[in-house]
Motif scaffolding. Structure first.
Motif, PDB file in Angstrom:
ATOM      1  N   LYS A   1       7.592   4.387   7.026  1.00 37.26           N
ATOM      2  CA  LYS A   1       6.414   4.904   7.752  1.00 37.26           C
ATOM      3  C   LYS A   1       6.823   5.804   8.918  1.00 37.26           C
TER       4      LYS A   1
ATOM      5  N   GLU B   1       2.242   2.261  -3.306  1.00 33.75           N
ATOM      6  CA  GLU B   1       1.237   3.000  -4.081  1.00 33.75           C
ATOM      7  C   GLU B   1       1.160   4.458  -3.629  1.00 33.75           C
ATOM      8  N   LYS B   2       1.267   4.686  -2.319  1.00 33.38           N
ATOM      9  CA  LYS B   2       1.227   6.061  -1.809  1.00 33.38           C
ATOM     10  C   LYS B   2       2.417   6.872  -2.324  1.00 33.38           C
TER      11      LYS B   2
ATOM     12  N   ASN C   1       0.834  -1.209   0.000  1.00 37.29           N
ATOM     13  CA  ASN C   1       0.000   0.000   0.000  1.00 37.29           C
ATOM     14  C   ASN C   1       0.865   1.254   0.000  1.00 37.29           C
ATOM     15  N   ASP C   2       1.976   1.198   0.727  1.00 29.29           N
ATOM     16  CA  ASP C   2       2.836   2.376   0.814  1.00 29.29           C
ATOM     17  C   ASP C   2       3.621   2.621  -0.470  1.00 29.29           C
TER      18      ASP C   2
ATOM     19  N   SER D   1       1.867   7.682  -5.925  1.00 33.67           N
ATOM     20  CA  SER D   1       0.853   8.730  -6.135  1.00 33.67           C
ATOM     21  C   SER D   1       1.437  10.107  -5.808  1.00 33.67           C
TER      22      SER D   1
ATOM     23  N   THR E   1      -0.532  15.125   5.558  1.00 37.53           N
ATOM     24  CA  THR E   1      -1.044  13.758   5.697  1.00 37.53           C
ATOM     25  C   THR E   1      -0.535  13.079   6.969  1.00 37.53           C
TER      26      THR E   1
END
Length: 234
Positions: free
Chosen positions: A152, A115-116, A112-113, A119, A183
Protein backbone atom coordinates in the motif's frame (compact mmCIF):
# COMPACT_ATOMS: atom_id res chain seq x y z
CA UNK A 1 6.06 14.63 -0.31
CA UNK A 2 9.66 13.55 -1.00
CA UNK A 3 12.67 15.82 -0.85
CA UNK A 4 16.34 15.01 -1.38
CA UNK A 5 18.71 17.78 -0.30
CA UNK A 6 22.40 17.78 -1.28
CA UNK A 7 22.61 13.98 -1.20
CA UNK A 8 26.05 12.41 -1.63
CA UNK A 9 26.66 8.66 -2.03
CA UNK A 10 30.00 6.91 -2.50
CA UNK A 11 30.91 3.41 -3.65
CA UNK A 12 34.34 3.09 -2.10
CA UNK A 13 36.32 5.87 -3.73
CA UNK A 14 33.73 6.50 -6.44
CA UNK A 15 31.53 9.56 -5.87
CA UNK A 16 28.26 8.16 -7.28
CA UNK A 17 25.83 10.96 -6.31
CA UNK A 18 27.07 14.55 -6.04
CA UNK A 19 24.86 16.95 -4.08
CA UNK A 20 21.65 15.61 -5.61
CA UNK A 21 18.53 17.65 -4.82
CA UNK A 22 15.12 16.41 -6.00
CA UNK A 23 11.58 17.28 -4.98
CA UNK A 24 8.42 15.25 -5.66
CA UNK A 25 4.92 16.48 -4.86
CA UNK A 26 2.05 14.18 -3.93
CA UNK A 27 0.19 12.88 -6.99
CA UNK A 28 2.96 13.48 -9.50
CA UNK A 29 4.73 11.19 -11.91
CA UNK A 30 8.37 12.30 -11.91
CA UNK A 31 11.01 10.68 -14.10
CA UNK A 32 14.76 10.55 -13.67
CA UNK A 33 16.57 9.92 -16.95
CA UNK A 34 20.21 9.60 -17.90
CA UNK A 35 22.81 7.32 -19.44
CA UNK A 36 24.01 4.04 -17.95
CA UNK A 37 26.04 4.70 -14.81
CA UNK A 38 24.70 8.23 -14.36
CA UNK A 39 23.36 7.52 -10.85
CA UNK A 40 19.68 6.78 -11.51
CA UNK A 41 19.46 3.45 -9.67
CA UNK A 42 21.70 4.70 -6.87
CA UNK A 43 19.24 7.57 -6.29
CA UNK A 44 16.36 5.11 -5.85
CA UNK A 45 18.43 2.89 -3.58
CA UNK A 46 19.31 5.90 -1.41
CA UNK A 47 15.62 6.77 -1.07
CA UNK A 48 14.57 3.21 -0.17
CA UNK A 49 17.36 2.70 2.38
CA UNK A 50 19.43 0.27 0.29
CA UNK A 51 22.37 2.67 0.01
CA UNK A 52 23.66 4.83 2.85
CA UNK A 53 24.32 8.53 2.38
CA UNK A 54 27.71 10.05 2.97
CA UNK A 55 25.99 13.39 3.52
CA UNK A 56 22.75 15.21 2.77
CA UNK A 57 19.17 14.54 3.79
CA UNK A 58 16.08 12.73 2.52
CA UNK A 59 12.64 13.67 3.87
CA UNK A 60 9.32 11.91 3.25
CA UNK A 61 6.19 13.80 4.30
CA UNK A 62 8.40 16.02 6.44
CA UNK A 63 10.13 13.14 8.25
CA UNK A 64 13.85 12.54 7.84
CA UNK A 65 14.25 8.97 6.57
CA UNK A 66 17.90 8.56 5.53
CA UNK A 67 18.85 7.01 8.87
CA UNK A 68 16.03 4.43 8.69
CA UNK A 69 16.39 0.86 7.45
CA UNK A 70 14.61 -0.39 4.33
CA UNK A 71 11.79 -2.14 6.24
CA UNK A 72 10.94 1.03 8.18
CA UNK A 73 10.87 3.01 4.94
CA UNK A 74 8.42 0.50 3.40
CA UNK A 75 6.19 0.88 6.48
CA UNK A 76 6.16 4.66 5.97
CA UNK A 77 4.76 4.18 2.45
CA UNK A 78 7.63 3.87 -0.06
CA UNK A 79 7.92 0.77 -2.26
CA UNK A 80 10.83 0.04 -4.60
CA UNK A 81 10.54 -2.07 -7.76
CA UNK A 82 14.20 -2.83 -8.48
CA UNK A 83 15.93 -3.05 -11.82
CA UNK A 84 15.79 -6.61 -13.15
CA UNK A 85 12.48 -7.31 -11.36
CA UNK A 86 14.01 -9.57 -8.64
CA UNK A 87 10.95 -11.76 -8.12
CA UNK A 88 11.29 -14.76 -5.81
CA UNK A 89 11.68 -17.28 -8.62
CA UNK A 90 11.07 -20.45 -6.54
CA UNK A 91 7.91 -19.07 -4.98
CA UNK A 92 4.49 -18.87 -6.62
CA UNK A 93 2.90 -15.68 -7.90
CA UNK A 94 0.60 -15.66 -4.87
CA UNK A 95 3.49 -16.18 -2.45
CA UNK A 96 5.38 -13.30 -4.06
CA UNK A 97 2.37 -11.03 -3.55
CA UNK A 98 2.04 -12.18 0.05
CA UNK A 99 5.70 -11.22 0.58
CA UNK A 100 4.84 -7.72 -0.63
CA UNK A 101 2.41 -7.37 2.28
CA UNK A 102 4.86 -8.59 4.94
CA UNK A 103 4.88 -5.27 6.83
CA UNK A 104 1.07 -5.13 7.12
CA UNK A 105 -1.28 -6.38 9.84
CA UNK A 106 -4.67 -5.46 8.30
CA UNK A 107 -5.56 -8.93 6.97
CA UNK A 108 -9.01 -7.99 5.68
CA UNK A 109 -7.60 -5.13 3.64
CA UNK A 110 -4.79 -7.34 2.34
CA UNK A 111 -7.38 -9.64 0.72
CA UNK A 112 -8.98 -6.61 -0.95
CA UNK A 113 -5.60 -5.55 -2.28
CA UNK A 114 -4.97 -8.99 -3.79
CA UNK A 115 -8.16 -8.40 -5.78
CA UNK A 116 -6.97 -4.93 -6.84
CA UNK A 117 -3.65 -6.33 -8.06
CA UNK A 118 -5.41 -9.10 -9.99
CA UNK A 119 -7.80 -6.58 -11.59
CA UNK A 120 -4.77 -4.53 -12.66
CA UNK A 121 -2.87 -7.62 -13.86
CA UNK A 122 -5.39 -10.31 -14.97
CA UNK A 123 -2.54 -12.53 -16.20
CA UNK A 124 -1.26 -12.85 -12.64
CA UNK A 125 -4.63 -14.20 -11.54
CA UNK A 126 -4.44 -16.83 -14.27
CA UNK A 127 -0.97 -17.81 -13.06
CA UNK A 128 -1.30 -17.30 -9.32
CA UNK A 129 -0.12 -20.84 -8.44
CA UNK A 130 2.69 -20.79 -11.04
CA UNK A 131 6.33 -20.44 -9.97
CA UNK A 132 7.49 -16.86 -10.58
CA UNK A 133 10.68 -18.02 -12.28
CA UNK A 134 8.67 -19.64 -15.08
CA UNK A 135 6.82 -16.42 -16.02
CA UNK A 136 7.73 -14.37 -19.09
CA UNK A 137 9.76 -11.18 -18.60
CA UNK A 138 6.66 -9.01 -18.93
CA UNK A 139 4.73 -11.12 -16.44
CA UNK A 140 7.62 -10.96 -13.97
CA UNK A 141 7.61 -7.16 -14.30
CA UNK A 142 3.88 -7.12 -13.59
CA UNK A 143 4.47 -9.33 -10.57
CA UNK A 144 7.27 -7.09 -9.28
CA UNK A 145 4.96 -4.06 -9.53
CA UNK A 146 2.05 -5.98 -8.01
CA UNK A 147 4.24 -7.15 -5.12
CA UNK A 148 5.27 -3.52 -4.45
CA UNK A 149 1.63 -2.40 -4.51
CA UNK A 150 0.77 -4.95 -1.82
CA UNK A 151 2.56 -2.77 0.74
CA UNK A 152 0.00 0.00 0.00
CA UNK A 153 2.64 2.58 -0.98
CA UNK A 154 2.05 6.30 -1.11
CA UNK A 155 5.13 6.53 -3.36
CA UNK A 156 6.36 3.81 -5.72
CA UNK A 157 9.91 3.81 -7.11
CA UNK A 158 10.18 2.08 -10.50
CA UNK A 159 13.65 1.21 -11.77
CA UNK A 160 13.80 0.49 -15.53
CA UNK A 161 10.35 -1.15 -15.84
CA UNK A 162 10.69 -1.47 -19.65
CA UNK A 163 14.11 -3.17 -19.64
CA UNK A 164 14.28 -6.22 -21.91
CA UNK A 165 10.58 -6.19 -22.78
CA UNK A 166 8.90 -6.27 -26.19
CA UNK A 167 7.44 -2.91 -27.35
CA UNK A 168 3.83 -4.11 -26.99
CA UNK A 169 4.49 -5.14 -23.37
CA UNK A 170 6.27 -1.83 -22.69
CA UNK A 171 3.14 0.04 -23.79
CA UNK A 172 1.06 -2.12 -21.45
CA UNK A 173 3.41 -1.50 -18.51
CA UNK A 174 3.33 2.27 -19.06
CA UNK A 175 -0.46 2.22 -19.28
CA UNK A 176 -0.50 0.42 -15.92
CA UNK A 177 1.89 3.01 -14.44
CA UNK A 178 -0.53 5.77 -15.45
CA UNK A 179 -3.40 3.80 -13.92
CA UNK A 180 -1.46 3.38 -10.64
CA UNK A 181 -0.86 7.11 -10.53
CA UNK A 182 -4.46 8.00 -11.36
CA UNK A 183 -5.67 5.86 -8.47
CA UNK A 184 -3.62 7.86 -5.99
CA UNK A 185 -0.02 6.63 -5.89
CA UNK A 186 2.84 9.03 -6.55
CA UNK A 187 5.47 7.66 -8.95
CA UNK A 188 9.21 8.17 -9.31
CA UNK A 189 10.26 6.51 -12.55
CA UNK A 190 13.82 5.68 -13.61
CA UNK A 191 13.85 4.74 -17.27
CA UNK A 192 16.30 4.52 -20.18
CA UNK A 193 13.47 4.82 -22.68
CA UNK A 194 13.52 8.59 -22.32
CA UNK A 195 10.77 9.22 -24.86
CA UNK A 196 8.28 6.96 -23.06
CA UNK A 197 9.32 8.30 -19.66
CA UNK A 198 8.99 11.97 -20.58
CA UNK A 199 5.60 11.43 -22.20
CA UNK A 200 4.35 9.58 -19.10
CA UNK A 201 5.69 12.08 -16.54
CA UNK A 202 4.64 15.47 -15.19
CA UNK A 203 8.18 16.59 -14.40
CA UNK A 204 11.64 15.29 -15.16
CA UNK A 205 15.19 15.42 -13.87
CA UNK A 206 18.19 14.61 -16.05
CA UNK A 207 21.16 13.15 -14.21
CA UNK A 208 24.68 13.01 -15.63
CA UNK A 209 27.80 11.70 -13.88
CA UNK A 210 26.00 11.76 -10.54
CA UNK A 211 24.77 15.35 -10.84
CA UNK A 212 21.41 16.84 -11.76
CA UNK A 213 21.99 18.53 -15.10
CA UNK A 214 18.47 19.73 -15.87
CA UNK A 215 14.96 19.71 -14.41
CA UNK A 216 11.56 20.90 -15.55
CA UNK A 217 8.25 20.11 -17.20
CA UNK A 218 8.54 16.70 -18.86
CA UNK A 219 6.54 17.60 -21.98
CA UNK A 220 8.67 20.71 -22.56
CA UNK A 221 11.80 18.59 -22.28
CA UNK A 222 10.57 16.43 -25.17
CA UNK A 223 10.76 19.55 -27.35
CA UNK A 224 14.10 20.78 -25.94
CA UNK A 225 16.81 20.47 -28.59
CA UNK A 226 19.52 19.57 -26.05
CA UNK A 227 17.40 16.78 -24.61
CA UNK A 228 16.42 15.52 -28.05
CA UNK A 229 20.03 15.27 -29.21
CA UNK A 230 21.30 13.63 -26.03
CA UNK A 231 18.47 11.25 -25.14
CA UNK A 232 15.72 11.03 -27.77
CA UNK A 233 17.43 10.67 -31.14
CA UNK A 234 18.79 7.35 -32.36
Amino acid sequence: MLELSNVNVYYGGIHALKNISIKIEEGEVVTLIGANGAGKSTTLKAISGMEKLKSGEIKFNGEKINSLNATSIVKLGISHVPEGRRVFSKMSVMENLEMGAYTRNDKGEINNDFEKVFSLFPRLLERKEQMAGTLSGGEQQMLAIGRALMSKPKLILLDEPSMGLAPIIVKEIFSIIRNINETGTTVLLVEQNANMALNAADRAYIIRNGEIEMEGNAKKMVADERVRKAYLEG
